[in-house]
Design a protein around this motif. Structure first.
Motif, PDB file in Angstrom:
ATOM      1  N   PHE A 116      89.937  -1.428  91.004  1.00 42.70           N
ATOM      2  CA  PHE A 116      90.578  -2.523  91.751  1.00 42.70           C
ATOM      3  C   PHE A 116      92.170  -2.250  92.103  1.00 42.70           C
ATOM      4  CE2 PHE A 116      87.191  -4.178  89.507  1.00 42.70           C
ATOM      5  CZ  PHE A 116      86.121  -4.269  90.716  1.00 42.70           C
ATOM      6  N   MET A 117      92.661  -1.065  91.903  1.00 34.86           N
ATOM      7  CA  MET A 117      94.130  -0.974  92.043  1.00 34.86           C
ATOM      8  C   MET A 117      94.773  -0.961  93.509  1.00 34.86           C
ATOM      9  SD  MET A 117      95.385  -0.105  89.001  1.00 34.86           S
ATOM     10  CE  MET A 117      97.051   0.571  89.540  1.00 34.86           C
ATOM     11  N   ASP A 118      93.945  -0.732  94.271  1.00 36.03           N
ATOM     12  CA  ASP A 118      94.638  -0.725  95.630  1.00 36.03           C
ATOM     13  C   ASP A 118      94.527  -2.097  96.381  1.00 36.03           C
ATOM     14  OD1 ASP A 118      95.286   1.951  95.397  1.00 36.03           O
ATOM     15  OD2 ASP A 118      92.960   2.485  95.928  1.00 36.03           O
ATOM     16  N   LYS A 119      95.488  -2.961  96.464  1.00 32.68           N
ATOM     17  CA  LYS A 119      95.518  -3.820  97.009  1.00 32.68           C
ATOM     18  C   LYS A 119      96.690  -4.127  98.075  1.00 32.68           C
ATOM     19  CE  LYS A 119      92.547  -6.161  93.936  1.00 32.68           C
ATOM     20  NZ  LYS A 119      93.161  -6.965  92.887  1.00 32.68           N
ATOM     21  N   GLY A 120      96.708  -3.091  98.587  1.00 29.93           N
ATOM     22  CA  GLY A 120      97.589  -2.782  99.855  1.00 29.93           C
ATOM     23  C   GLY A 120      98.775  -2.085  99.543  1.00 29.93           C
ATOM     24  N   THR A 121      99.603  -1.614 100.473  1.00 32.85           N
ATOM     25  CA  THR A 121     100.641  -0.641 100.140  1.00 32.85           C
ATOM     26  C   THR A 121     101.762  -0.785  99.159  1.00 32.85           C
ATOM     27  OG1 THR A 121     102.012  -1.486 101.852  1.00 32.85           O
ATOM     28  CG2 THR A 121     100.495   0.241 102.626  1.00 32.85           C
ATOM     29  N   ASN A 122     101.876  -2.376  98.879  1.00 35.80           N
ATOM     30  CA  ASN A 122     103.032  -2.520  97.955  1.00 35.80           C
ATOM     31  C   ASN A 122     102.465  -3.353  96.747  1.00 35.80           C
ATOM     32  OD1 ASN A 122     105.086  -1.874  99.580  1.00 35.80           O
ATOM     33  ND2 ASN A 122     104.992  -3.575 100.681  1.00 35.80           N
ATOM     34  N   ALA A 123     101.079  -2.902  96.271  1.00 38.91           N
ATOM     35  CA  ALA A 123     100.409  -3.629  94.956  1.00 38.91           C
ATOM     36  C   ALA A 123     101.418  -3.307  93.923  1.00 38.91           C
ATOM     37  CB  ALA A 123      99.117  -2.953  95.134  1.00 38.91           C
ATOM     38  N   VAL A 124     101.522  -4.243  93.014  1.00 39.10           N
ATOM     39  CA  VAL A 124     102.097  -4.310  91.741  1.00 39.10           C
ATOM     40  C   VAL A 124     101.175  -4.766  90.468  1.00 39.10           C
ATOM     41  CG1 VAL A 124     103.949  -4.946  90.434  1.00 39.10           C
ATOM     42  CG2 VAL A 124     104.397  -4.583  92.730  1.00 39.10           C
ATOM     43  N   PRO A 125     100.885  -3.995  89.570  1.00 35.65           N
ATOM     44  CA  PRO A 125     101.617  -2.798  89.226  1.00 35.65           C
ATOM     45  C   PRO A 125     100.894  -1.421  89.876  1.00 35.65           C
ATOM     46  CG  PRO A 125     100.127  -3.349  87.458  1.00 35.65           C
ATOM     47  CD  PRO A 125     100.379  -4.440  88.467  1.00 35.65           C
ATOM     48  N   SER A 126     101.821  -0.529  90.353  1.00 37.69           N
ATOM     49  CA  SER A 126     101.365   0.567  91.041  1.00 37.69           C
ATOM     50  C   SER A 126     100.777   1.662  90.035  1.00 37.69           C
ATOM     51  CB  SER A 126     102.415   1.379  91.904  1.00 37.69           C
ATOM     52  OG  SER A 126     103.370   1.917  90.921  1.00 37.69           O
ATOM     53  N   ARG A 127     100.045   2.466  90.549  1.00 31.64           N
ATOM     54  CA  ARG A 127      99.415   3.671  89.847  1.00 31.64           C
ATOM     55  C   ARG A 127     100.521   4.374  88.882  1.00 31.64           C
ATOM     56  NH1 ARG A 127      94.333   4.897  91.169  1.00 31.64           N
ATOM     57  NH2 ARG A 127      93.510   3.985  93.356  1.00 31.64           N
ATOM     58  N   GLN A 128     101.844   4.640  89.670  1.00 30.65           N
ATOM     59  CA  GLN A 128     103.011   4.985  88.822  1.00 30.65           C
ATOM     60  C   GLN A 128     103.557   4.063  87.930  1.00 30.65           C
ATOM     61  OE1 GLN A 128     104.532   8.038  89.761  1.00 30.65           O
ATOM     62  NE2 GLN A 128     105.281   7.937  87.491  1.00 30.65           N
ATOM     63  N   ASP A 129     103.333   2.717  88.016  1.00 25.51           N
ATOM     64  CA  ASP A 129     104.009   1.907  86.978  1.00 25.51           C
ATOM     65  C   ASP A 129     102.992   1.975  85.521  1.00 25.51           C
ATOM     66  OD1 ASP A 129     105.919   0.563  88.316  1.00 25.51           O
ATOM     67  OD2 ASP A 129     104.349  -0.843  89.152  1.00 25.51           O
ATOM     68  N   VAL A 130     101.693   2.237  86.060  1.00 24.06           N
ATOM     69  CA  VAL A 130     100.578   2.604  84.733  1.00 24.06           C
ATOM     70  C   VAL A 130     100.994   3.767  84.182  1.00 24.06           C
ATOM     71  CG1 VAL A 130      98.297   2.744  84.125  1.00 24.06           C
ATOM     72  CG2 VAL A 130      99.012   0.960  85.904  1.00 24.06           C
ATOM     73  N   GLN A 131     101.365   4.764  84.919  1.00 21.99           N
ATOM     74  CA  GLN A 131     101.701   6.106  84.070  1.00 21.99           C
ATOM     75  C   GLN A 131     102.933   5.769  83.526  1.00 21.99           C
ATOM     76  OE1 GLN A 131      99.587   8.957  84.359  1.00 21.99           O
ATOM     77  NE2 GLN A 131     101.090   9.248  82.591  1.00 21.99           N
ATOM     78  N   ASP A 132     103.889   5.284  84.353  1.00 20.43           N
ATOM     79  CA  ASP A 132     105.211   4.928  83.359  1.00 20.43           C
ATOM     80  C   ASP A 132     104.930   4.437  82.093  1.00 20.43           C
ATOM     81  OD1 ASP A 132     106.488   6.310  85.320  1.00 20.43           O
ATOM     82  OD2 ASP A 132     107.243   4.464  86.495  1.00 20.43           O
ATOM     83  N   TYR A 133     103.999   3.436  82.013  1.00 19.69           N
ATOM     84  CA  TYR A 133     103.741   2.514  80.857  1.00 19.69           C
ATOM     85  C   TYR A 133     103.341   3.567  79.838  1.00 19.69           C
ATOM     86  CZ  TYR A 133     101.760  -0.420  77.422  1.00 19.69           C
ATOM     87  OH  TYR A 133     102.001  -1.285  75.967  1.00 19.69           O
ATOM     88  N   ILE A 134     102.239   4.266  80.249  1.00 20.31           N
ATOM     89  CA  ILE A 134     101.619   5.295  79.307  1.00 20.31           C
ATOM     90  C   ILE A 134     102.612   6.259  78.800  1.00 20.31           C
ATOM     91  CG2 ILE A 134      99.956   7.191  79.390  1.00 20.31           C
ATOM     92  CD1 ILE A 134      98.506   5.581  81.313  1.00 20.31           C
ATOM     93  N   ASP A 135     103.575   6.897  79.590  1.00 15.77           N
ATOM     94  CA  ASP A 135     104.732   7.644  79.549  1.00 15.77           C
ATOM     95  C   ASP A 135     105.658   7.111  78.470  1.00 15.77           C
ATOM     96  OD1 ASP A 135     103.321   9.617  80.698  1.00 15.77           O
ATOM     97  OD2 ASP A 135     104.780   9.573  82.520  1.00 15.77           O
ATOM     98  N   GLY A 136     105.635   5.694  78.071  1.00  9.37           N
ATOM     99  CA  GLY A 136     106.565   5.027  77.544  1.00  9.37           C
ATOM    100  C   GLY A 136     107.935   4.649  78.029  1.00  9.37           C
TER     101      GLY A 136
END
Length: 352
Positions: free
Chosen positions: A332-352
């Motif tokens: 359910f990640m894709d809710k339009g082009t400006n969906a927040v959090p983005s996949r990059q946000d999630v990766q940034d969280y994982i990366d600390g």
């Protein structure tokens, strides 16, 4: 100020018993004038619709799974909640309106009532949040952020800290708050489903409700005949839909009544995910959500439509379809082009 305004939340509930109640703050719900027998499974429309008797008889009750309910307070003393596994948690002082007592109490019944709840064996950890009109104590404040510790984003963080398996909430949340971005990014990274209502405004692609955020399971409403409810919001935030006219007892006057709204479809879906987690203990939370997205009625195995998302909930199909064969990705990640959090946000969280 933007932060405070973002917390003047609404609920995805329509008129019901609550419409007849006086709205005012109180410390504890009133005691009923006389005892009343508990609502039975046979009286509950969704119980037969989803074949819950057969599912529960097979041993799938949500046992061992913890559901976080972030909503108004619960009156656990009503007949329908006697024997339910409920632990209430309020991080700060909130004086809730009568209607918000009712809202949380009705949702708790749908989730875990021993009589007719979708997941009567699950553990319910209830987090009290403040809605518009509620009063919060000074212990809630973070600086000038008056509702801080009773805020939805922080309560999601609390639930994740507590190791819950599913999070459900039925309130609005405008998509302009940084704290929610990272609370949801953490939930997605942790593979914990966050289930929320799409709202009852009968509009398309609303951003006023939490399902407009990436990764959230957005729940709409269907009627008994399977058709989408005419009041539900629809479009990109929608992930699935469920029956939304439960018979339940109010938390304050403790009267029986029919309730309606996507608020009450949402716990049906959240509790169904708990059943699936018990049924498929080796599946990740992402794969459990994949199972939801691939077994919906009218979803044709994962096709999306704007009125029931990936199809209306089919609990039996979800429990009989092994989700460990599906990708370990939140569907359910894709809710339009400006969906927040983005996949990059999630990766940034994982990366600390």
């Amino acid at each position: 100020m933007r932060r405070e305004n973002a917390r003047l939340l609404r609920r995805c509930a329509g008129a019901g018993v609550a419409a007849a109640l006086a709205v005012g703050a109180l410390a504890l719900p009133a005691t009923p004038a006389s005892a009343d027998s508990a609502i039975s499974a046979g009286e509950q429309p969704f119980y037969s619709h989803y074949r819950l008797n057969s599912i529960h008889s097979a041993g799938y009750t949500g046992e061992g799974i913890t559901i976080a309910l972030i909503d108004g307070p619960i009156n656990a003393g009503i007949p329908e909640l006697q024997g339910a596994h409920i632990e209430s948690y309020a991080p700060c002082s909130v004086s809730s309106l009568d209607a918000h007592w009712d809202h949380g109490t009705v949702i708790a019944q749908i989730l875990v009532s021993p009589q007719f709840g979708v997941a009567p064996g699950a553990n319910l950890r209830a987090y009290t949040k403040s809605f518009s009109g509620d009063s919060t104590g000074s212990d809630c404040a973070i600086g000038q952020w008056g509702r801080g510790y009773s805020d939805l984003a922080l309560l999601i963080e609390d639930a994740l800290n507590d190791g819950v398996d599913v999070i459900t909430t039925s309130s609005s949340y405008p998509s302009d708050y940084e704290g929610m971005r990272w609370a949801l990014a953490r939930a997605i990274a942790s593979k914990v489903p966050v289930v929320a209502c799409t709202g009852n405004d009968s509009v398309s692609n609303s951003t006023e409700w939490l399902p407009s955020w990436g990764g959230v399971v957005g729940v709409g409403a269907i009627e008994d005949n399977g058709s989408p409810a005419d009041y539900q919001n629809w479009g990109t935030p929608l992930s699935t839909a469920a029956l939304a006219r439960p018979l339940a007892r109010s938390g304050v006057a403790q009267e029986r009544g029919e309730w309606w709204g996507t608020s009450f479809a949402t716990p049906v879906v959240a509790a169904s995910l708990a059943l699936s987690m018990q049924r498929w203990p080796h599946a990740t939370g992402n794969q459990i959500m994949q199972g939801l997205a691939r077994t919906g009625v009218g979803g044709n195995g994962g096709e999306w439509n704007p009125y029931t998302g990936y199809g209306a909930l089919d609990i039996y199909a979800m429990l009989t379809t092994n989700p460990t064969n599906f990708p370990d990705e939140n569907p359910f990640m894709d809710k339009g082009t400006n969906a927040v959090p983005s996949r990059q946000d999630v990766q940034d969280y994982i990366d600390g």
